[in-house]
Write an enzyme that holds these catalytic residues in place. Structure first.
Site, PDB file in Angstrom:
ATOM      1  N   LYS A   8      33.436 -30.361  -5.220  1.00 35.42           N
ATOM      2  CA  LYS A   8      32.017 -30.077  -4.982  1.00 35.42           C
ATOM      3  C   LYS A   8      31.380 -29.589  -6.290  1.00 35.42           C
ATOM      4  O   LYS A   8      31.742 -30.066  -7.351  1.00 35.42           O
ATOM      5  CB  LYS A   8      31.871 -29.081  -3.827  1.00 35.42           C
ATOM      6  N   GLU A  12      27.841 -33.339   3.018  1.00 41.88           N
ATOM      7  CA  GLU A  12      26.847 -32.542   2.282  1.00 41.88           C
ATOM      8  C   GLU A  12      25.785 -33.443   1.659  1.00 41.88           C
ATOM      9  O   GLU A  12      24.622 -33.063   1.545  1.00 41.88           O
ATOM     10  CB  GLU A  12      27.557 -31.671   1.231  1.00 41.88           C
ATOM     11  N   GLY A  42      34.423 -26.039   5.312  1.00 38.95           N
ATOM     12  CA  GLY A  42      34.109 -24.761   4.677  1.00 38.95           C
ATOM     13  C   GLY A  42      33.945 -23.609   5.653  1.00 38.95           C
ATOM     14  O   GLY A  42      33.473 -22.537   5.293  1.00 38.95           O
ATOM     15  N   SER A  97      38.555 -27.649   6.173  1.00 39.65           N
ATOM     16  CA  SER A  97      39.363 -26.425   6.163  1.00 39.65           C
ATOM     17  C   SER A  97      40.873 -26.689   6.146  1.00 39.65           C
ATOM     18  O   SER A  97      41.635 -25.958   6.784  1.00 39.65           O
ATOM     19  CB  SER A  97      38.974 -25.514   7.338  1.00 39.65           C
TER      20      SER A  97
END
Ligand code: PGA
Length: 230
Positions: A8, A86, A160, A190
């Site tokens: 990210k 995202e 996350g 996760s």
């Protein structure tokens, strides 16, 4: 087994060099790291297989803030993530723009990890399969199922949040996605050293896309070892 680390918007060039110096992946597992654009050169220099986090469909042009296939290839980048949740949530990525990016990347010779997954709201409304079908078929209808394409199932509610999908939920979603497209499917959301073995032990889980736990060389290496054992 393929284990990909999605960094990210984390790690400068110096931090990338430090990670690569400390990271000791096991043999027998395919490992990919996906640093931010500016950290791609030191990642490639390390000898690891490197993917970008996004790529544009046009060869070049007036697309401020975007990066082309050729620009990535010139750096020695082997592939790209496309359609991460995202990107879909915060940057207006749609099934159509995802399909265009996937097609251009594959046609240009990059490998692709294309991401799909439902939100919590969609799961609670009973729309998980509908969403996975729409997202997966948009990709399949654009490119088919070439060897250079991998799908990542990432339930948005698990990203996350520390709230991993149970191995049963992951297995069920992976089997459904594989009924739509003949491609390997990674699980993301996760993934940690503590839960990797159980998730990767599911028959239709072909690897993992790891966010937070890929930032630390020791925890990422531990996940890679779990993949080798699975
Ligand atoms: P996470 O992210 O492992 O931090 O949940 C996964 C991803 O977004 O690819």
């Amino acid at each position: 087994m393929l284990i990909a680390g999605n960094w990210k918007m984390f790690k400068t060039q110096a931090e990338t060099r430090a990670f690569c110096a400390a990271f000791e992946p096991p043999d027998g597992v395919e490992v990919v790291i996906c640093p931010p654009f500016t950290s791609l050169p030191p990642a490639v220099e390390s000898g690891l297989t490197v993917f970008a986090q996004n790529v544009h469909w046009a060869e070049e042009g007036a697309y401020t803030g975007e990066v082309s296939v050729a620009m990535l290839q010139e750096l020695g980048v082997a592939g790209s993530l496309v359609g991460h949740s995202e990107r879909r949530q915060y940057f207006g990525e749609t099934d159509e723009s995802v399909a265009r990016r996937v097609r251009a990347a594959l046609e240009g010779g990059l490998d692709v990890i294309a991401c799909v997954g439902e939100t919590l709201e969609e799961r609670e409304r009973g729309q998980t399969e509908l969403v996975l079908r729409l997202q997966t078929e948009a990709i399949r209808d654009a490119v088919g199922a070439p060897d250079q394409l991998v799908i990542a199932y990432e339930p948005v509610w698990a990203i996350g949040t520390g709230q991993t999908a149970t191995p049963e939920i992951a297995q069920e979603a992976h089997a459904f996605i594989k009924s739509l497209i003949d491609a390997p499917v990674l699980y993301g959301g996760s993934v940690k050293p503590e839960n990797a073995a159980e998730l990767l032990g599911q028959s239709d889980v072909d690897g993992a896309l790891v966010g937070g736990a890929s930032l630390d060389p020791d925890s990422f290496a531990a996940i890679c070892r779990a993949a080798r054992a699975a």
